[in-house]
Design a protein around this motif. Structure first.
Motif, PDB file in Angstrom:
ATOM      1  N   TRP A   1      -6.375  14.418   2.794  1.00  0.00           N
ATOM      2  CA  TRP A   1      -6.743  13.043   3.170  1.00  0.00           C
ATOM      3  C   TRP A   1      -6.352  12.766   4.630  1.00  0.00           C
ATOM      4  CZ3 TRP A   1      -3.125   8.514   2.930  1.00  0.00           C
ATOM      5  CH2 TRP A   1      -3.783   7.323   3.244  1.00  0.00           C
TER       6      TRP A   1
ATOM      7  N   GLY B   1       0.834  -1.206   0.000  1.00  0.00           N
ATOM      8  CA  GLY B   1       0.000   0.000   0.000  1.00  0.00           C
ATOM      9  C   GLY B   1       0.861   1.246   0.000  1.00  0.00           C
ATOM     10  N   SER B   2       0.371   2.285  -0.652  1.00  0.00           N
ATOM     11  CA  SER B   2       1.129   3.542  -0.642  1.00  0.00           C
ATOM     12  C   SER B   2       1.067   4.188   0.742  1.00  0.00           C
ATOM     13  CB  SER B   2       0.605   4.503  -1.710  1.00  0.00           C
ATOM     14  OG  SER B   2      -0.717   4.888  -1.445  1.00  0.00           O
ATOM     15  N   LYS B   3       0.075   3.788   1.543  1.00  0.00           N
ATOM     16  CA  LYS B   3      -0.046   4.343   2.896  1.00  0.00           C
ATOM     17  C   LYS B   3       1.211   4.039   3.724  1.00  0.00           C
ATOM     18  CE  LYS B   3      -4.025   4.499   5.964  1.00  0.00           C
ATOM     19  NZ  LYS B   3      -5.352   3.880   6.123  1.00  0.00           N
TER      20      LYS B   3
ATOM     21  N   TYR C   1      -2.487  11.678   6.382  1.00  0.00           N
ATOM     22  CA  TYR C   1      -1.205  12.413   6.427  1.00  0.00           C
ATOM     23  C   TYR C   1      -0.963  13.023   7.815  1.00  0.00           C
ATOM     24  CZ  TYR C   1      -2.133  12.763   1.301  1.00  0.00           C
ATOM     25  OH  TYR C   1      -2.436  12.541  -0.005  1.00  0.00           O
TER      26      TYR C   1
ATOM     27  N   ASP D   1       1.432  12.742  -3.834  1.00  0.00           N
ATOM     28  CA  ASP D   1       0.554  11.563  -3.776  1.00  0.00           C
ATOM     29  C   ASP D   1      -0.297  11.575  -5.041  1.00  0.00           C
ATOM     30  OD1 ASP D   1      -1.416   9.691  -3.309  1.00  0.00           O
ATOM     31  OD2 ASP D   1      -1.747  10.271  -1.222  1.00  0.00           O
TER      32      ASP D   1
ATOM     33  N   THR E   1      -1.605  16.430  -3.187  1.00  0.00           N
ATOM     34  CA  THR E   1      -2.442  15.320  -3.651  1.00  0.00           C
ATOM     35  C   THR E   1      -3.101  15.729  -4.965  1.00  0.00           C
ATOM     36  OG1 THR E   1      -2.927  15.019  -1.303  1.00  0.00           O
ATOM     37  CG2 THR E   1      -4.119  13.616  -2.831  1.00  0.00           C
TER      38      THR E   1
ATOM     39  N   ARG F   1      -3.282  -4.369  -1.477  1.00  0.00           N
ATOM     40  CA  ARG F   1      -2.235  -3.551  -0.876  1.00  0.00           C
ATOM     41  C   ARG F   1      -0.985  -3.399  -1.770  1.00  0.00           C
ATOM     42  NH1 ARG F   1      -4.104  -0.714   0.668  1.00  0.00           N
ATOM     43  NH2 ARG F   1      -2.813   0.114   2.337  1.00  0.00           N
TER      44      ARG F   1
ATOM     45  N   TYR G   1     -14.810  11.426  -5.380  1.00  0.00           N
ATOM     46  CA  TYR G   1     -15.136  12.172  -4.156  1.00  0.00           C
ATOM     47  C   TYR G   1     -15.795  13.515  -4.475  1.00  0.00           C
ATOM     48  CZ  TYR G   1     -11.704   8.940  -2.206  1.00  0.00           C
ATOM     49  OH  TYR G   1     -11.023   7.820  -1.843  1.00  0.00           O
TER      50      TYR G   1
ATOM     51  N   SER H   1      -4.679   0.643  -5.738  1.00  0.00           N
ATOM     52  CA  SER H   1      -5.917   0.584  -4.955  1.00  0.00           C
ATOM     53  C   SER H   1      -7.068   1.315  -5.634  1.00  0.00           C
ATOM     54  CB  SER H   1      -5.710   1.221  -3.581  1.00  0.00           C
ATOM     55  OG  SER H   1      -4.723   0.542  -2.871  1.00  0.00           O
ATOM     56  N   LYS H   2      -6.779   2.375  -6.346  1.00  0.00           N
ATOM     57  CA  LYS H   2      -7.842   3.218  -6.890  1.00  0.00           C
ATOM     58  C   LYS H   2      -8.089   2.913  -8.368  1.00  0.00           C
ATOM     59  CE  LYS H   2      -7.552   4.901  -2.821  1.00  0.00           C
ATOM     60  NZ  LYS H   2      -8.500   4.597  -1.769  1.00  0.00           N
TER      61      LYS H   2
ATOM     62  N   ILE I   1      -2.021   8.884  -6.326  1.00  0.00           N
ATOM     63  CA  ILE I   1      -2.742   7.607  -6.399  1.00  0.00           C
ATOM     64  C   ILE I   1      -3.989   7.676  -7.282  1.00  0.00           C
ATOM     65  CG2 ILE I   1      -4.108   7.893  -4.255  1.00  0.00           C
ATOM     66  CD1 ILE I   1      -3.240   4.816  -3.793  1.00  0.00           C
ATOM     67  N   TYR I   2      -4.507   8.902  -7.517  1.00  0.00           N
ATOM     68  CA  TYR I   2      -5.693   9.040  -8.388  1.00  0.00           C
ATOM     69  C   TYR I   2      -5.333   9.506  -9.809  1.00  0.00           C
ATOM     70  CZ  TYR I   2      -8.159   8.451  -4.014  1.00  0.00           C
ATOM     71  OH  TYR I   2      -8.611   7.928  -2.836  1.00  0.00           O
TER      72      TYR I   2
ATOM     73  N   ASN J   1      -8.075  13.832  -2.974  1.00  0.00           N
ATOM     74  CA  ASN J   1      -9.058  13.312  -2.037  1.00  0.00           C
ATOM     75  C   ASN J   1      -8.882  14.232  -0.826  1.00  0.00           C
ATOM     76  OD1 ASN J   1     -10.501  11.883  -0.137  1.00  0.00           O
ATOM     77  ND2 ASN J   1      -9.129  10.119  -0.059  1.00  0.00           N
TER      78      ASN J   1
ATOM     79  N   LEU K   1       3.889   6.322   2.510  1.00  0.00           N
ATOM     80  CA  LEU K   1       3.691   7.709   2.964  1.00  0.00           C
ATOM     81  C   LEU K   1       4.178   7.856   4.399  1.00  0.00           C
ATOM     82  CD1 LEU K   1       0.214   8.253   1.311  1.00  0.00           C
ATOM     83  CD2 LEU K   1       2.261   9.629   0.852  1.00  0.00           C
TER      84      LEU K   1
HETATM   85  N1  PMP Z   1      -3.535   8.610  -0.661  1.00  0.00           N
HETATM   86  C1  PMP Z   1      -4.813   8.970  -0.798  1.00  0.00           C
HETATM   87  C2  PMP Z   1      -5.120  10.376  -1.176  1.00  0.00           C
HETATM   88  C3  PMP Z   1      -5.838   8.050  -0.589  1.00  0.00           C
HETATM   89  O1  PMP Z   1      -7.104   8.414  -0.736  1.00  0.00           O
HETATM   90  C4  PMP Z   1      -5.512   6.742  -0.218  1.00  0.00           C
HETATM   91  C5  PMP Z   1      -6.666   5.820   0.031  1.00  0.00           C
HETATM   92  N2  PMP Z   1      -6.497   4.675   0.556  1.00  0.00           N
HETATM   93  C6  PMP Z   1      -4.149   6.418  -0.079  1.00  0.00           C
HETATM   94  C7  PMP Z   1      -3.190   7.379  -0.313  1.00  0.00           C
HETATM   95  C8  PMP Z   1      -3.644   5.082   0.366  1.00  0.00           C
HETATM   96  O2  PMP Z   1      -3.928   4.055  -0.509  1.00  0.00           O
HETATM   97  P1  PMP Z   1      -3.207   2.644  -0.451  1.00  0.00           P
HETATM   98  O3  PMP Z   1      -2.522   2.506   0.872  1.00  0.00           O
HETATM   99  O4  PMP Z   1      -4.304   1.671  -0.620  1.00  0.00           O
HETATM  100  O5  PMP Z   1      -2.200   2.643  -1.573  1.00  0.00           O
END
Ligand code: PMP
Ligand code: GLU
Length: 426
Positions: free
Chosen positions: A110, A87-89, A113, A190, A158, A230, A315, A221-222, A192-193, A162, A92
């Motif tokens: 989001w 996961g990028s979470k 952070y 970030d 971002t 993940r 969103y 994920s998105k 991810i979108y 989001n 981060l």
């Molecule tokens: N960044 C943003 C802006 C998100 O909305 C999300 C949502 N899960 C994430 C990061 C993390 O995504 P993930 O860990 O699934 O890669």
């Protein structure tokens, strides 16, 4: 104390209440809500025998694929610049922990952070986004003021964003990156979108504007709705600063997660080569996200809320300020009370803007539109393939329920508090 992340917590709560028989519309969680294409499921199955840990940064095959993916998107990248993670979470958090200095966030931003910064012992400085423009990138003038008064080390951007579902314009991103460069700030971009801009264009990226100190994070994920798998990855800058950060990040990764699950790396290697079946699937997802987000936007604005039109992802960030008096008469004067009233009185789950760092008194909520596509894989495939997904009975029904709920917010009985009503049953 570390609390359960607002997004994940509300998702678990709403799912549990629905399982217990309550009829709730789930607009609170940013899960992309689409099924797994066979082509991708087959890759995962074929890789089930890969049970070794492998390198911390990810396999050479997966990193080559990610490097090619970035290069085709206009950012020359070598495999050495890529780090995979569950996961990028996770990335981060590791980046926020590894990079020195306090953290500047757009406000709102989001949920995780700020929580991650607190976990890493960092101070957060929120800088408002423009009142009417897109989110995800602070207002440059406000950022310049903050940078005259303090010396933070990290700026998170971002794009697309989001919670607002919008894409910052290139000029604002350029101005903010120029400030970051002048003040020696590291940028965490970030993205991810990035694959989900509704009109299919590529969003502007910070890495091209502030190349030496921008780290890009992304994941599957998105774009492919693989949140539960993940799969996240980061692109570090080339050069000595990026090399030093890579060592630091690899150190954190080696002590916390070891590596992304090996079968998931095989999935990433496949998907990040941009095979035609995958790009067609993402294009269909983008169309569906755009159609449903626009329809939900129309419901909020028809009810009298202000709301930026969505241009990416799934969103919305409506502001009920124009309805403040009518809401106050019903005991709702803050964002959290508005979210509670929507859930407990009208059966609609959203998150208050406060969870995203917004002012508690703002009557703003974050609305996620991606769980409206259906309850089963069959419904979700039909939504993805439908020429008019809004005509599908379960989507039309959700929109009608939302319309009634929003109307009820300001026409229901005048009360003193947001007191909880009896559970709603199916
Ligand atoms: N960044 C943003 C802006 C998100 O909305 C999300 C949502 N899960 C994430 C990061 C993390 O995504 P993930 O860990 O699934 O890669
Ligand atoms: N990013 C998603 C959201 O904002 C959910 C997943 C998460 O927060 O980790 O709702």
């Amino acid at each position: 104390m570390v609390i359960h992340s607002a997004t994940l917590a509300i998702d678990e709560t709403i799912r549990a209440r629905r399982a217990a028989g309550e009829r709730l519309l789930h607009l609170a969680f940013g899960e992309a809500g689409l099924p797994v294409p066979d082509e991708i499921a087959e890759r995962l199955a074929a890789a089930a025998g890969r049970n070794g840990y492998g390198p911390v940064v990810g396999s050479a095959e997966a990193r080559e694929a990610a490097a090619g993916w970035f290069t085709r998107r206009g950012l020359d990248t070598g495999a050495r610049q890529i780090v995979f993670a569950p996961g990028s979470k996770a990335l981060l958090y590791a980046l926020i922990a590894a990079l020195p200095g306090d953290v500047v966030l757009p406000r709102p931003a989001w949920v995780s952070y700020a929580a991650q910064s607190a976990l890493a012992g960092k101070r957060v400085i929120g800088v408002d986004i423009p009142a009417e423009g897109a989110g995800g990138v602070p207002d440059p003038e406000r950022l310049a003021t903050v940078l005259r008064e303090s010396r933070p080390g990290v700026l998170v951007l971002t794009v697309p964003d989001n919670p607002t579902g919008t894409v910052a314009d290139p000029e604002r991103l350029r101005a903010v990156c120029a400030l970051a460069e002048r003040h020696g700030l590291a940028v965490i971009a970030d993205e991810i979108y990035a694959e989900l801009v509704h009109d299919g264009t590529r969003p502007p990226g910070a890495a091209a504007l502030h190349p030496e100190r921008t780290v890009v994070t992304s994941g599957l994920s998105k774009s492919l709705a693989l949140g539960g798998w993940r799969i996240g990855f980061a692109r570090l800058p080339a050069g000595p600063w990026g090399d030093a950060l890579r060592s630091e990040l690899t150190g954190v990764a080696s002590e916390v997660w070891s590596s992304l699950a090996a079968p998931m790396q095989a999935v990433a290697a496949h998907v990040l080569a941009d095979p035609p079946g995958v790009t067609a699937h993402i294009a269909a997802a983008r169309r569906l996200h755009a159609t449903v987000a626009r329809a939900v936007h129309a419901e909020f604005t028809a009810a009298g809320a202000l709301c930026r039109p969505p241009t990416a992802g799934f969103y919305l960030y409506p502001d009920f300020a124009p309805l403040r008096d009518a809401l106050a008469a019903r005991g709702v004067t803050q964002g959290a009370a508005l979210a509670t009233a929507l859930l407990e009185r009208h059966g609609v789950g959203v998150l208050p803007g406060e969870a995203f760092g917004d002012a508690p008194e703002a009557l703003r909520v974050r609305v996620a539109t991606s769980l409206l596509y259906g309850e089963t894989d069959e419904e979700r495939w039909r939504a993805l393939r439908a020429p008019d997904p809004l005509a599908l009975p379960w989507v039309a029904d959700a929109l009608a329920r939302l319309r009634a709920a929003l109307a009820g917010l300001t026409t229901g009985p005048v009360t003193a508090s947001t007191g909880e009503s009896a559970p709603r049953t199916r």
